[in-house]
Design an enzyme around this catalytic site. Structure first.
Site, PDB file in Angstrom:
ATOM      1  CB  CYS A 182      12.012  72.361  55.603  1.00 41.07           C
ATOM      2  SG  CYS A 182      12.307  72.014  57.336  1.00 41.07           S
ATOM      3  CB  ALA A 240      25.363  76.233  60.324  1.00 40.45           C
ATOM      4  N   GLY A 250      24.503  71.224  55.795  1.00 38.69           N
ATOM      5  CA  GLY A 250      24.221  70.912  54.388  1.00 38.69           C
ATOM      6  C   GLY A 250      24.304  72.140  53.487  1.00 38.69           C
TER       7      GLY A 250
END
Length: 404
Positions: free
Chosen positions: A354, A233, A237
């Protein structure tokens, strides 16, 4: 543009801390901006943006200036002189800029711009890796996109307001925004501004979250009343986005190995009015084992190289090492194997990063599906988001379902 000494000194100090002392650019810039209370928004903008620009183009500017790390203060001024010259800014008559070869700088820039690793300012190993994984055309376009300044994107907190009301509220505070197609909760700032000082932020009406990152919670297909686990987590966000999608109903268990990050999430959750979040530190395998077969949904926002978010973390280009990427791939497979056990039969799981590297993304999912545990899972769909196509961060997400 006229250069002011105190602002330029701040930039030079920042560069020394980032390049020589290994500090993170965002933390350094935050400290620099507190340096002088008299600075207005334009002064602060100059310090932040110039520091980030020189960090982003370090390799190119160092090559043009003919300086090598560790940089002396004189070297840092040479990097600054290259930046200013290429921006067309007239150098003042200061001793730091004596004998700056303006014409030579422009000529050298033209020469080096023909070579991708200099033009896009990346280490050799990173250029080789991107080329090998994505191919010439895609990697060239993606690198160029990763060197553009990132937009400021907000995610409306639907527990407290809606997109239209948030837009009007920000307008009343002189901040103009626009809606983004295909991103139902997103607003883009038309001009950069410090949104954290707004009343709307203090009231928990929005969070700053890139448009690509906002796709992840939607991809998990949560419903109010479910039990959802966000396994990595961080400061939360995506956890907060899940809470708003679940309308504060059901339970979200936010887990992380860093207690300090979960403490930040606690503060953010209070501001957001998100009441259905429990926080658990992963300090052993016990918290994970307690949750085996319990969750309707599991989100694994895995640790990764961050090669999809270089435009907002340009110093990562210089901090990352090839060994880190090898190690992180092992970690990614371990968290997939471990955390997927928390999903109920019939539940859904999202693996996200990402990064834009297939070896961290689809290949990890395929390796998991080919493993003993992975045989219980079915691949549903995935989404590769590239900055050069979307205009937002590079991201990957895959949706898997556990058989009943």
């Amino acid at each position: 543009m006229r250069l002011h000494r105190n602002l330029c000194f701040a930039v030079i100090d920042g560069l020394i801390q980032i390049f020589n002392e290994g500090e993170y650019a965002d933390k350094v810039v935050q400290k620099l901006l507190k340096r002088d209370k008299r600075w207005g928004s334009r002064d602060r903008g100059f310090v932040a943006e110039t520091t980030y620009e020189i960090v982003r183009w370090k390799r190119l500017y160092a090559e043009i200036a003919n300086v090598k790390e560790p940089f002396s203060r004189d070297d840092a001024w040479r990097l600054f002189a290259v930046w200013a010259t290429l921006k067309g800014i007239k150098l003042p008559d200061w001793k730091y800029f004596e004998n700056t070869p303006t014409r030579k700088i422009k000529g050298r820039f033209d020469e080096l711009s023909k070579i991708r690793k200099f033009r896009e300012s990346v280490p050799d190993w990173m250029d080789d890796l991107g080329l090998q994984e994505l191919g010439e055309s895609k990697w060239t376009k993606e690198l160029a996109a990763q060197n553009q300044q990132a937009d400021v994107i907000l995610r409306v907190n639907t527990l407290k307001t809606n997109k239209k009301d948030l837009q009007l509220k920000l307008q009343s505070e002189d901040i103009e925004t626009e809606f983004l197609p295909d991103h139902p909760s997103a607003l883009r700032l038309i001009e950069r501004a410090n949104v954290f000082k707004t009343e709307a932020f203090k009231n928990g009406w929005f969070e700053v979250q890139d448009a690509s990152s906002q796709l992840v919670a939607d991809f998990l297909d949560v419903k109010p009343g479910m039990k959802v686990i966000d396994t990595c987590a961080g400061a939360g966000g995506k956890t907060l986005h899940l809470a708003s999608l679940m309308e504060n109903k059901g339970q979200i268990i936010a887990m992380d190995i860093y207690e300090s990050k979960l403490k930040k999430l606690k503060v953010r959750a209070r501001r957001n009015g998100a009441h259905n979040i429990d926080m658990r530190v992963i300090d052993s395998t016990k918290p994970i084992k307690k949750l085996y077969n319990k969750a309707d949904r599991v989100l694994i926002d895995a640790p990764c190289s961050g090669l999809g978010v270089l435009r907002r973390n340009p110093d990562a280009k210089w901090k990352l090492e090839p060994e880190f990427i090898d190690n992180i791939k092992q970690t990614q497979q371990e968290v997939l194997q471990q955390y997927s056990k928390m999903l109920k039969p019939g539940g859904k799981m999202v693996y996200a990063t990402c990064s834009v590297l297939p070896s961290e993304n689809r290949k990890q999912v395929d390796n998991f599906l080919a493993s003993e545990l992975g045989k219980e899972f079915t691949f549903v769909k995935d989404n590769n988001v590239f900055a050069h196509k979307s205009g937002f961060d590079g991201f990957y997400m895959a949706l898997l379902e556990r058989e009943k």
